[in-house]
Design an enzyme around this catalytic site. Structure first.
Site, short mmCIF file in Angstrom:
data_model
loop_
_atom_site.label_atom_id
_atom_site.label_comp_id
_atom_site.label_asym_id
_atom_site.label_seq_id
_atom_site.Cartn_x
_atom_site.Cartn_y
_atom_site.Cartn_z
N LYS A 181 113.81 70.23 0.78
CA LYS A 181 113.53 71.09 -0.35
C LYS A 181 114.02 70.27 -1.65
O LYS A 181 113.34 70.45 -2.50
CB LYS A 181 114.21 72.22 -0.26
N ASN A 182 115.29 69.89 -1.42
CA ASN A 182 115.80 69.26 -2.59
C ASN A 182 115.10 67.96 -3.19
O ASN A 182 115.32 67.39 -4.03
CB ASN A 182 117.15 68.95 -2.61
N ARG B 105 117.16 77.52 -10.16
CA ARG B 105 117.57 76.58 -11.33
C ARG B 105 116.90 75.24 -11.21
O ARG B 105 116.94 74.69 -12.50
CB ARG B 105 119.24 76.33 -11.28
N CYS C 143 124.91 81.30 -11.38
CA CYS C 143 124.47 80.95 -10.23
C CYS C 143 125.60 81.45 -9.25
O CYS C 143 126.87 81.37 -9.63
CB CYS C 143 124.56 79.44 -10.00
N ARG D 33 126.57 75.62 -13.18
CA ARG D 33 126.16 74.50 -13.12
C ARG D 33 125.23 74.23 -14.50
O ARG D 33 124.15 74.44 -14.75
CB ARG D 33 124.93 74.10 -12.07
N ASP E 198 126.66 71.06 0.50
CA ASP E 198 125.61 72.03 1.16
C ASP E 198 125.81 72.18 2.72
O ASP E 198 125.20 72.94 3.32
CB ASP E 198 124.31 71.46 0.95
N ILE F 218 133.09 70.35 -5.30
CA ILE F 218 131.77 70.19 -6.14
C ILE F 218 131.77 71.75 -6.89
O ILE F 218 131.40 71.69 -8.07
CB ILE F 218 130.56 70.03 -5.41
N ARG G 4 114.86 80.90 1.18
CA ARG G 4 114.87 79.78 0.26
C ARG G 4 114.94 78.17 0.37
O ARG G 4 114.50 77.24 -0.12
CB ARG G 4 115.89 79.93 -0.82
#
Length: 421
Positions: free
Chosen positions: A22-23, A93, A117, A122, A306, A328, A398
């Site tokens: 996805k990213n 985002r 978020c 972010r 993640d 992070i 998602r």
């Protein structure tokens, strides 16, 4: 809203085909704005975030010709609008990634600020400062970024801290800028390298993607492209943990072991048996005693944020005391109280969670708060005695393609129940 009901205690066994990342897909789909011809993308996962970004692109005039068998065909030749409205951007985002391409190709863009978020702030100030340095006029008005430029100019961009979205936005903008752009302090994630591969195949001139310094020589125009997206490294890591937490054995196919070395190393430290075949296939045997682990999330190639929630779930049933430190995002421990409802022994100490291992999770009713928290609760439920009800699993949709169906095929007792809170 849908929920999952999971009966735990069943070892997972079989094969899992990992979906596209996805990213990687999100910025690559946004890069279609830069092209003047049809773009065909293979290995695109069927996810809510993908649907959202295609909706954003549609408002600009990018036409979705087809989306079949995980292949998405986009035609950007009809782009006629340059506004990305709040109604769409607020839900994801990554929509801010249309800003750089629109500004580079058309010299104007109006994109809603993404807003808050659930896992922390972010900000996009680094995106905007970099675009301004390339000659863009930037204004913030009524919740929108309004940008214009009489042609962007290459510049030296220095990011004090790596920003994945910032690196992607500036890299796309620089492809059509006059002259050379150098990004220093660039993020190094595999998804950025994948984006550079797509752009170069479209006719861009990018060197150094995947390293901390990226050089882009601007070109006059970019062509259409056919490209297959890389596998999802976070889905891969999640299934590795699923095998370990259920004492199962899985073979993961269509993956990239070289992109998850930090995850593999930590799981092996915990006693998980992992073997790699030709980089694209991973065998995992979780039928071993688990040991405590110390994890700190850092930018790639370190341990990814993640995967923090997922490895925390695994540490909960490991022998000894583990520590999980999040560097992070400042608000990424919302899964902690939900895991404690399932019997985990956890203590928050600022950016660190101390995990004291228990024998097994206990089934309970819990609520997902974000995408990766959802994954951690599912992993806990697969291990738990009794049944677990996980609400608000729309977060999961998602970022994980048909996860319940994949889990069923390898022996999990999971039911998706449709309904309301």
């Amino acid at each position: 809203m849908d929920k999952f009901i999971i009966e735990g205690g069943k070892p997972l066994r079989g094969e899992v085909t990992i979906s596209g990342a996805k990213n990687a897909a999100l910025p690559i789909l946004c890069s279609s704005i830069l092209a003047q011809e049809r773009c065909t993308y293979a290995n695109i996962p069927k996810l809510r975030d993908i649907s959202t970004i295609t909706d954003v692109l549609a408002t600009l005039g990018v036409h979705t010709e087809s989306w079949q068998n995980n292949t998405l065909v986009l035609d950007p030749s009809g782009i006629h609008a340059f506004d990305a409205p709040y109604e769409l951007v607020k839900s994801m985002r990554a929509s801010i990634l249309v800003l750089g391409p629109l500004l580079a190709r058309f010299g104007k863009a109006k994109v809603s600020l993404p807003g808050g978020c659930s896992i922390g702030v972010r900000p996009i100030d680094m995106h905007l400062k970099a675009l301004a340095k390339m000659g863009a006029d930037i204004a913030i008005s009524h919740g929108y970024v309004i940008a214009s430029a009489q042609g962007l100019t290459g510049a030296r961009i220095v990011f004090d801290t790596p920003t994945v979205g910032g690196t992607e936005n500036i890299m796309m903008a620089a492809t059509l800028a006059r002259g050379k752009t150098v990004i220093e302090g660039a993020a190094r994630e595999p998804e950025i390298f994948d984006l550079a591969c797509v752009l170069n195949k479209m006719g861009a001139c990018i060197q150094g993607a995947g390293e901390s310094t990226i050089t882009i020589d601007g070109v006059d125009s970019l062509n259409g492209v056919e490209y297959s997206i890389i596998p999802d490294r976070i889905e891969t890591g999640t299934f590795l943990v699923a095998a370990a937490i259920t004492k199962g054995t899985l073979t993961l196919k269509n993956t990239r072991a070289d992109q998850i070395s930090a995850i593999i190393d930590k799981l092996q430290d915990m006693g998980v048996e992992i073997r790699v075949e030709n980089n694209n296939e991973i065998f995992v045997n979780g039928n071993h005693d688990l040991k405590a682990v110390q994890v700190e999330t850092v930018p790639y190639p370190g341990f990814p944020t993640d995967m923090q929630a997922q490895i925390m779930a695994l540490a909960c049933v490991a022998e000894g005391v583990s520590s999980i430190t999040e560097t992070i995002f400042e608000n990424r421990f919302m899964h902690v109280p939900e895991l404690m409802r399932m019997g985990a022994d956890l203590e928050e100490r600022g950016p660190t969670v101390i995990v004291r291992g228990v024998r097994r999770f206990q089934g309970a009713s819990v609520m997902a708060t974000d995408l990766r928290a959802s994954a951690s609760l599912i992993l806990a439920a697969l291990n738990a005695s009794g049944h677990t009800e996980i609400r608000r699993i729309y977060h999961l949709d998602r970022g994980y393609e048909a996860l319940d169906q994949k889990l069923k095929r390898i022996g999990a007792d999971v039911v998706r129940e449709r309904g309301t809170l």
